[in-house]
Design a protein around this motif. Structure first.
Motif, short mmCIF file in Angstrom:
data_model
loop_
_atom_site.label_atom_id
_atom_site.label_comp_id
_atom_site.label_asym_id
_atom_site.label_seq_id
_atom_site.Cartn_x
_atom_site.Cartn_y
_atom_site.Cartn_z
N LEU A 178 0.82 -1.20 0.00
CA LEU A 178 0.00 0.00 0.00
C LEU A 178 0.86 1.26 0.00
CD1 LEU A 178 -2.82 1.34 0.31
CD2 LEU A 178 -2.53 1.12 2.79
N PHE A 179 1.96 1.24 0.75
CA PHE A 179 2.83 2.42 0.80
C PHE A 179 3.48 2.71 -0.54
CE2 PHE A 179 3.59 1.07 5.46
CZ PHE A 179 2.37 1.61 5.82
N GLY A 180 3.61 1.68 -1.37
CA GLY A 180 4.14 1.86 -2.72
C GLY A 180 5.58 2.35 -2.72
N ARG A 181 5.88 3.19 -3.71
CA ARG A 181 7.25 3.69 -3.87
C ARG A 181 7.40 5.14 -3.42
NH1 ARG A 181 9.49 1.11 -9.59
NH2 ARG A 181 9.02 -1.08 -9.08
N ARG A 182 6.51 5.59 -2.57
CA ARG A 182 6.64 6.95 -2.06
C ARG A 182 7.97 7.12 -1.34
NH1 ARG A 182 1.27 5.41 -1.22
NH2 ARG A 182 -0.32 6.87 -1.97
N ARG A 183 8.52 8.29 -1.43
CA ARG A 183 9.85 8.54 -0.86
C ARG A 183 9.79 8.63 0.66
NH1 ARG A 183 12.87 13.14 -4.32
NH2 ARG A 183 14.61 12.26 -3.14
#
Length: 224
Positions: free
Chosen positions: A108-113
């Motif tokens: 869910l957090f994905g590739r966010r920095r």
């Protein structure tokens, strides 16, 4: 976002009323559970604990929660129920359910920095905790606890990608399960440890839910 999508995302009055009702029910269940733990009323805990995550998941669903968030919450519910049992293997099965839930959170957090220094801090916390606990853990739990701790620390670190609330939730999740691990190792713990484990755990799941909803839809979706 198109006008049609914006209209679809806007909560309807009936959905808003249902959401508020579910939040009230969740608050009551939390109060009963934590009060029971402080009072030593095991029956109250056994009744209230299995209600917490379904109520939170139902609330999140009324706010249009992503499926991965709902999956993470329901896997947490499975873990909660399994950890209420004294059956052989229930603890490992519960840990497995929570591990799968952390996997859902990580996707869910994905590739966010995320902050590199924060990652270094969590890496140090992970390694230090596992090294210190290792000699005192039951032999059959050392590898499972180490593996689960990696997923837990990863969730705590990556949750900050969704903002302050989710980041605080990830940190509290780590704290809650660390209190469980110190109990398994026979280390000294604070008074009423089960109360603090549940208080930090419920706060963690609520903050992760709020952070995920805010990241998905913005502030209005989580508060109307």
């Amino acid at each position: 976002m198109s006008a049609r999508t914006a209209l679809a995302a806007a909560p309807r009055p009936a959905a808003g009323a249902l959401s508020r009702g579910l939040l009230v029910a969740l608050a009551l269940a939390v109060a009963v559970d934590l009060g029971s733990l402080l009072a030593g009323a095991e029956l109250g805990h056994l009744i209230a604990k299995p209600l917490l995550l379904p109520l939170l998941a139902a609330y999140a669903a009324t706010r249009g929660a992503p499926r991965l968030l709902l999956a993470a919450l329901l896997l947490g519910w499975a873990g909660d129920v399994l950890l209420l049992s004294d059956a052989d293997g229930a603890f490992l099965a519960g840990m497995g359910a929570f591990a799968a839930g952390h996997g859902c959170y990580l996707v869910l957090f994905g590739r966010r920095r995320t902050s590199v220094p924060l990652g270094i801090v969590y890496t140090g916390v992970l390694l230090g905790t596992v090294v210190l606990l290792w000699p005192d853990l039951p032999a059959e739990l050392r590898i499972p606890v180490a593996g689960y701790s990696f997923l837990l620390a990863a969730t705590a670190y990556r949750s900050s990608a969704l903002g302050l609330a989710a980041g605080a939730g990830g940190a509290l999740f780590l704290l809650s399960d660390t209190l469980i691990a110190t109990g398994l190792a026979g280390w000294p713990r604070p008074p009423a440890p089960d109360f603090w484990i549940m208080a930090t755990y419920v706060a963690a799941q609520c903050l992760l839910t709020a952070g995920a909803l805010k990241a998905e839809y913005g502030e209005r979706r989580t508060t109307d």
